[in-house]
Design a protein around this motif. Structure first.
Motif, PDB file in Angstrom:
ATOM      1  N   ASN A 276      80.253  56.367  16.567  1.00  0.00           N
ATOM      2  CA  ASN A 276      80.879  55.176  15.986  1.00  0.00           C
ATOM      3  C   ASN A 276      81.161  55.376  14.498  1.00  0.00           C
ATOM      4  O   ASN A 276      82.224  54.992  14.004  1.00  0.00           O
ATOM      5  CB  ASN A 276      79.967  53.969  16.187  1.00  0.00           C
ATOM      6  N   SER A 277      80.220  56.007  13.795  1.00  0.00           N
ATOM      7  CA  SER A 277      80.405  56.214  12.353  1.00  0.00           C
ATOM      8  C   SER A 277      81.486  57.242  12.056  1.00  0.00           C
ATOM      9  O   SER A 277      82.109  57.208  10.997  1.00  0.00           O
ATOM     10  CB  SER A 277      79.087  56.648  11.708  1.00  0.00           C
ATOM     11  N   ARG A 278      81.710  58.173  12.997  1.00  0.00           N
ATOM     12  CA  ARG A 278      82.705  59.228  12.801  1.00  0.00           C
ATOM     13  C   ARG A 278      84.108  58.817  13.250  1.00  0.00           C
ATOM     14  O   ARG A 278      85.054  59.585  13.121  1.00  0.00           O
ATOM     15  CB  ARG A 278      82.281  60.486  13.565  1.00  0.00           C
ATOM     16  N   ARG A 279      84.216  57.622  13.770  1.00  0.00           N
ATOM     17  CA  ARG A 279      85.510  57.124  14.227  1.00  0.00           C
ATOM     18  C   ARG A 279      86.487  57.109  13.046  1.00  0.00           C
ATOM     19  O   ARG A 279      86.157  56.603  11.971  1.00  0.00           O
ATOM     20  CB  ARG A 279      85.328  55.725  14.795  1.00  0.00           C
ATOM     21  N   SER A 280      87.667  57.647  13.253  1.00  0.00           N
ATOM     22  CA  SER A 280      88.629  57.774  12.159  1.00  0.00           C
ATOM     23  C   SER A 280      89.169  56.413  11.724  1.00  0.00           C
ATOM     24  O   SER A 280      89.204  55.454  12.498  1.00  0.00           O
ATOM     25  CB  SER A 280      89.795  58.668  12.579  1.00  0.00           C
ATOM     26  N   LEU A 281      89.593  56.359  10.461  1.00  0.00           N
ATOM     27  CA  LEU A 281      90.187  55.132   9.931  1.00  0.00           C
ATOM     28  C   LEU A 281      91.563  54.915  10.563  1.00  0.00           C
ATOM     29  O   LEU A 281      92.412  55.807  10.543  1.00  0.00           O
ATOM     30  CB  LEU A 281      90.343  55.224   8.413  1.00  0.00           C
ATOM     31  N   PRO A 282      91.808  53.738  11.107  1.00  0.00           N
ATOM     32  CA  PRO A 282      93.130  53.474  11.695  1.00  0.00           C
ATOM     33  C   PRO A 282      94.101  52.996  10.618  1.00  0.00           C
ATOM     34  O   PRO A 282      93.707  52.703   9.484  1.00  0.00           O
ATOM     35  CB  PRO A 282      92.819  52.337  12.678  1.00  0.00           C
ATOM     36  N   ALA A 283      95.351  52.942  10.976  1.00  0.00           N
ATOM     37  CA  ALA A 283      96.317  52.283  10.096  1.00  0.00           C
ATOM     38  C   ALA A 283      96.022  50.784  10.144  1.00  0.00           C
ATOM     39  O   ALA A 283      95.496  50.283  11.139  1.00  0.00           O
ATOM     40  CB  ALA A 283      97.734  52.558  10.582  1.00  0.00           C
ATOM     41  N   VAL A 284      96.338  50.090   9.086  1.00  0.00           N
ATOM     42  CA  VAL A 284      96.086  48.650   9.055  1.00  0.00           C
ATOM     43  C   VAL A 284      96.957  47.976  10.111  1.00  0.00           C
ATOM     44  O   VAL A 284      98.191  48.084  10.064  1.00  0.00           O
ATOM     45  CB  VAL A 284      96.394  48.060   7.670  1.00  0.00           C
ATOM     46  N   PRO A 285      96.343  47.293  11.087  1.00  0.00           N
ATOM     47  CA  PRO A 285      97.143  46.620  12.117  1.00  0.00           C
ATOM     48  C   PRO A 285      98.067  45.560  11.497  1.00  0.00           C
ATOM     49  O   PRO A 285      97.708  44.922  10.504  1.00  0.00           O
ATOM     50  CB  PRO A 285      96.078  45.966  13.010  1.00  0.00           C
ATOM     51  N   LYS A 286      99.218  45.397  12.087  1.00  0.00           N
ATOM     52  CA  LYS A 286     100.199  44.459  11.540  1.00  0.00           C
ATOM     53  C   LYS A 286      99.628  43.052  11.441  1.00  0.00           C
ATOM     54  O   LYS A 286      99.892  42.330  10.471  1.00  0.00           O
ATOM     55  CB  LYS A 286     101.452  44.460  12.418  1.00  0.00           C
TER      56      LYS A 286
ATOM     57  N   LYS B   9      84.518  51.097   5.850  1.00  0.00           N
ATOM     58  CA  LYS B   9      84.019  52.357   6.417  1.00  0.00           C
ATOM     59  C   LYS B   9      82.798  52.844   5.642  1.00  0.00           C
ATOM     60  O   LYS B   9      81.827  53.346   6.240  1.00  0.00           O
ATOM     61  CB  LYS B   9      85.125  53.411   6.384  1.00  0.00           C
ATOM     62  N   LEU B  10      82.821  52.687   4.330  1.00  0.00           N
ATOM     63  CA  LEU B  10      81.663  53.076   3.518  1.00  0.00           C
ATOM     64  C   LEU B  10      80.439  52.252   3.887  1.00  0.00           C
ATOM     65  O   LEU B  10      79.317  52.767   3.934  1.00  0.00           O
ATOM     66  CB  LEU B  10      81.988  52.899   2.031  1.00  0.00           C
ATOM     67  N   TYR B  11      80.654  50.971   4.155  1.00  0.00           N
ATOM     68  CA  TYR B  11      79.559  50.082   4.561  1.00  0.00           C
ATOM     69  C   TYR B  11      78.979  50.522   5.899  1.00  0.00           C
ATOM     70  O   TYR B  11      77.749  50.570   6.091  1.00  0.00           O
ATOM     71  CB  TYR B  11      80.077  48.644   4.644  1.00  0.00           C
ATOM     72  N   GLN B  12      79.861  50.867   6.828  1.00  0.00           N
ATOM     73  CA  GLN B  12      79.404  51.325   8.149  1.00  0.00           C
ATOM     74  C   GLN B  12      78.622  52.632   8.029  1.00  0.00           C
ATOM     75  O   GLN B  12      77.580  52.802   8.674  1.00  0.00           O
ATOM     76  CB  GLN B  12      80.607  51.501   9.082  1.00  0.00           C
TER      77      GLN B  12
ATOM     78  N   ILE C 242      86.853  47.530  12.552  1.00  0.00           N
ATOM     79  CA  ILE C 242      87.981  47.101  13.384  1.00  0.00           C
ATOM     80  C   ILE C 242      88.396  48.179  14.370  1.00  0.00           C
ATOM     81  O   ILE C 242      89.296  47.963  15.187  1.00  0.00           O
ATOM     82  CB  ILE C 242      89.195  46.686  12.525  1.00  0.00           C
ATOM     83  N   ASN C 243      87.749  49.350  14.297  1.00  0.00           N
ATOM     84  CA  ASN C 243      88.086  50.443  15.216  1.00  0.00           C
ATOM     85  C   ASN C 243      86.806  51.095  15.760  1.00  0.00           C
ATOM     86  O   ASN C 243      86.575  52.292  15.587  1.00  0.00           O
ATOM     87  CB  ASN C 243      88.942  51.490  14.487  1.00  0.00           C
ATOM     88  N   PRO C 244      85.954  50.321  16.442  1.00  0.00           N
ATOM     89  CA  PRO C 244      84.688  50.873  16.953  1.00  0.00           C
ATOM     90  C   PRO C 244      84.912  51.833  18.113  1.00  0.00           C
ATOM     91  O   PRO C 244      85.931  51.761  18.807  1.00  0.00           O
ATOM     92  CB  PRO C 244      83.926  49.626  17.413  1.00  0.00           C
ATOM     93  N   HIS C 245      83.961  52.733  18.303  1.00  0.00           N
ATOM     94  CA  HIS C 245      84.049  53.672  19.419  1.00  0.00           C
ATOM     95  C   HIS C 245      83.852  52.917  20.738  1.00  0.00           C
ATOM     96  O   HIS C 245      82.951  52.082  20.845  1.00  0.00           O
ATOM     97  CB  HIS C 245      82.975  54.754  19.273  1.00  0.00           C
ATOM     98  N   PRO C 246      84.676  53.200  21.755  1.00  0.00           N
ATOM     99  CA  PRO C 246      84.566  52.470  23.032  1.00  0.00           C
ATOM    100  C   PRO C 246      83.182  52.542  23.669  1.00  0.00           C
ATOM    101  O   PRO C 246      82.721  51.560  24.262  1.00  0.00           O
ATOM    102  CB  PRO C 246      85.622  53.152  23.916  1.00  0.00           C
ATOM    103  N   TRP C 247      82.523  53.685  23.588  1.00  0.00           N
ATOM    104  CA  TRP C 247      81.189  53.798  24.174  1.00  0.00           C
ATOM    105  C   TRP C 247      80.190  52.926  23.433  1.00  0.00           C
ATOM    106  O   TRP C 247      79.308  52.312  24.045  1.00  0.00           O
ATOM    107  CB  TRP C 247      80.718  55.258  24.147  1.00  0.00           C
ATOM    108  N   TYR C 248      80.335  52.866  22.108  1.00  0.00           N
ATOM    109  CA  TYR C 248      79.435  52.033  21.317  1.00  0.00           C
ATOM    110  C   TYR C 248      79.648  50.561  21.664  1.00  0.00           C
ATOM    111  O   TYR C 248      78.699  49.791  21.782  1.00  0.00           O
ATOM    112  CB  TYR C 248      79.673  52.267  19.829  1.00  0.00           C
ATOM    113  N   VAL C 249      80.903  50.190  21.836  1.00  0.00           N
ATOM    114  CA  VAL C 249      81.230  48.823  22.238  1.00  0.00           C
ATOM    115  C   VAL C 249      80.625  48.517  23.599  1.00  0.00           C
ATOM    116  O   VAL C 249      79.996  47.463  23.805  1.00  0.00           O
ATOM    117  CB  VAL C 249      82.760  48.615  22.279  1.00  0.00           C
ATOM    118  N   PHE C 250      80.788  49.427  24.545  1.00  0.00           N
ATOM    119  CA  PHE C 250      80.310  49.222  25.911  1.00  0.00           C
ATOM    120  C   PHE C 250      78.808  48.968  25.955  1.00  0.00           C
ATOM    121  O   PHE C 250      78.332  48.104  26.684  1.00  0.00           O
ATOM    122  CB  PHE C 250      80.656  50.439  26.765  1.00  0.00           C
ATOM    123  N   VAL C 251      78.066  49.693  25.143  1.00  0.00           N
ATOM    124  CA  VAL C 251      76.609  49.590  25.176  1.00  0.00           C
ATOM    125  C   VAL C 251      76.088  48.466  24.295  1.00  0.00           C
ATOM    126  O   VAL C 251      75.177  47.729  24.698  1.00  0.00           O
ATOM    127  CB  VAL C 251      75.960  50.928  24.745  1.00  0.00           C
ATOM    128  N   ASN C 252      76.672  48.276  23.112  1.00  0.00           N
ATOM    129  CA  ASN C 252      76.049  47.421  22.100  1.00  0.00           C
ATOM    130  C   ASN C 252      76.753  46.109  21.790  1.00  0.00           C
ATOM    131  O   ASN C 252      76.106  45.195  21.277  1.00  0.00           O
ATOM    132  CB  ASN C 252      75.908  48.204  20.784  1.00  0.00           C
TER     133      ASN C 252
END
Length: 410
Positions: free
Chosen positions: A28-38, A53-56, A385-395
């Motif tokens: 989850n922490s290594r998830r890349s920064l996305p473009a800002v959603p519209k 991202k720094l906070y995470q 705003i861009n969490p890892h799907p596995w992290y979402v599934f579990v937590n």
């Protein structure tokens, strides 16, 4: 299974839980920064995205250090039989088995909490303060600790004493009788939490008359949800993060709004948040959650009853003879994988309920103000705003922000 095999099993279960949790956190922490959603362009820019991202990453590093410390300490205590040594030491002072168990758990609880205080302090006054969230002072921090001790002794100690008494009096069949009592207690807490427990830590005041209260009352009348118990909690004394929650049933139902929520949102956005909470009530999510909790407690107690008289479990933790408190500790470790699976299942249901409550708010009030409220809440709290799907599934008990916005704005 002999004591040595159980000991190795306990170490394996604890290690698996730790590695699995940290692997998910790492992904989850290594998830890349996305473009800002519209849909977030008015609220979020690249600078804020990087700060989130720094906070995470700061929380990940902190969790890794504190979690590793706790993990290593637990493994060492199992391997060298420290849990059993504490039991033997206390047995030299206390003869009554129920008192012995209560004192044993008090020593473990207080010792564990004292060890965690430096970590909690650092997280509050370094990480949370650095990112602008912490509003508490040192006096509040340590006063909360003392209040927590008293509450744990009175409530937790009372329930634990009752559990131990039933185990000694009834034996293996204790589980279903304590299950009934625990279920009654859970309902009782839900009814009286905001009246009896919450005021120990926070100040609750009735929502003052004005535009916001008028809009809230008008909405609840529209959806046939009579409500007079509207309160504001001084959440700002500890954090700048905003929230709201609903508790109780019938005439005792209450809605509690954080003062930070009122400060950061428009009246329509707050009404939309309330509509979401009303949706949980109308869709019977609160009742379902309560029943699910009761069922989980029943499962836990039944499985505990199969281990509670195990001589080998006590010896695996370093005990010289069977001790109920050692078996309870061993059981909590062995139960953790089952608890994780139950947690995943409950999170799946919870995420479904959140979508349903959002839909109810959109149908009975409006989707736009709720979407705006969610955006503000998420951005202000530096949420991912861009969490890892596995992290979402579990937590995740709530769907990710973007998924909720797609349904609200679609």
């Amino acid at each position: 299974m002999d004591a040595e095999s159980i000991k190795h099993l306990l170490i394996g279960v604890v290690a698996f839980g730790f590695l699995f949790e940290k692997l998910l956190s790492f992904l989850n922490s290594r998830r890349s920064l996305p473009a800002v959603p519209k849909t977030l362009e008015q609220y979020l820019d690249e600078k804020k995205l990087k700060r989130a991202k720094l906070y995470q990453k700061a929380n990940f590093r902190f969790g890794l250090i504190s979690g590793t410390f706790s993990f290593v300490l637990t493994i060492l205590m199992i391997y060298f039989g420290v849990f059993g040594w504490i039991d033997s030491w206390l047995s030299g002072f206390v003869e009554n088995p129920i008192f012995l168990s209560l004192i044993y758990f008090a020593v473990i609880f207080i010792g564990s909490d004292l060890i965690s205080i430096p970590f909690d302090y650092y997280h509050t006054f370094r990480i949370e303060e650095h990112f602008g969230f912490n509003k508490s002072n040192r006096a509040t921090f340590f006063t909360d600790k003392l209040k927590g001790y008293v509450l744990s002794i009175v409530v937790g100690g009372g329930l634990l004493a009752l559990l131990l008494w039933l185990i000694h009096q009834i034996g293996k069949g204790f589980w279903w009788q304590f299950w009934i009592l625990a279920s009654i207690f859970m309902v009782f807490v839900n009814l009286f939490y905001t009246a009896w427990i919450l005021p120990i830590f926070n100040k609750l005041t009735p929502l003052q008359s004005g535009e916001l209260k008028e809009k809230l009352i008008a909405y609840t009348a529209k959806v046939n949800f009579p409500l007079e118990n509207l309160f504001v909690i001084d959440g700002s004394k500890r954090s700048s993060k905003a929230n709201a929650f609903f508790s109780g049933f019938g005439k005792r139902k209450k809605v509690v709004l954080y003062d930070t929520l009122i400060e950061q949102h428009t009246p329509d956005e707050i009404v939309a948040v309330l509509a979401h909470e009303v949706g949980h009530y109308k869709k019977k999510h609160i009742l379902i959650g309560m029943l699910s909790g009761v069922i989980q407690v029943g499962i836990l107690l039944f499985i505990l009853s199969q281990f509670i008289h195990s001589q080998n479990m006590s010896m695996a933790l370093g005990g010289s003879e069977m001790a109920f408190h050692l078996n309870i500790i061993g059981f909590t470790m062995l139960f953790s994988p089952i608890s994780m699976v139950l947690g995943i299942f409950m999170n799946m249901i919870s995420r479904k309920h959140e979508f349903e409550a959002d839909a109810y708010a959109k149908e009975t009030f409006a989707g736009e103000p709720l979407a705006e409220a969610l955006k503000t809440l998420s951005i202000n709290s530096l949420s991912n705003i861009n969490p890892h799907p596995w992290y979402v599934f579990v937590n995740y008990s709530h769907p990710p922000l973007i998924e909720r916005l797609k349904k609200l704005e679609g």
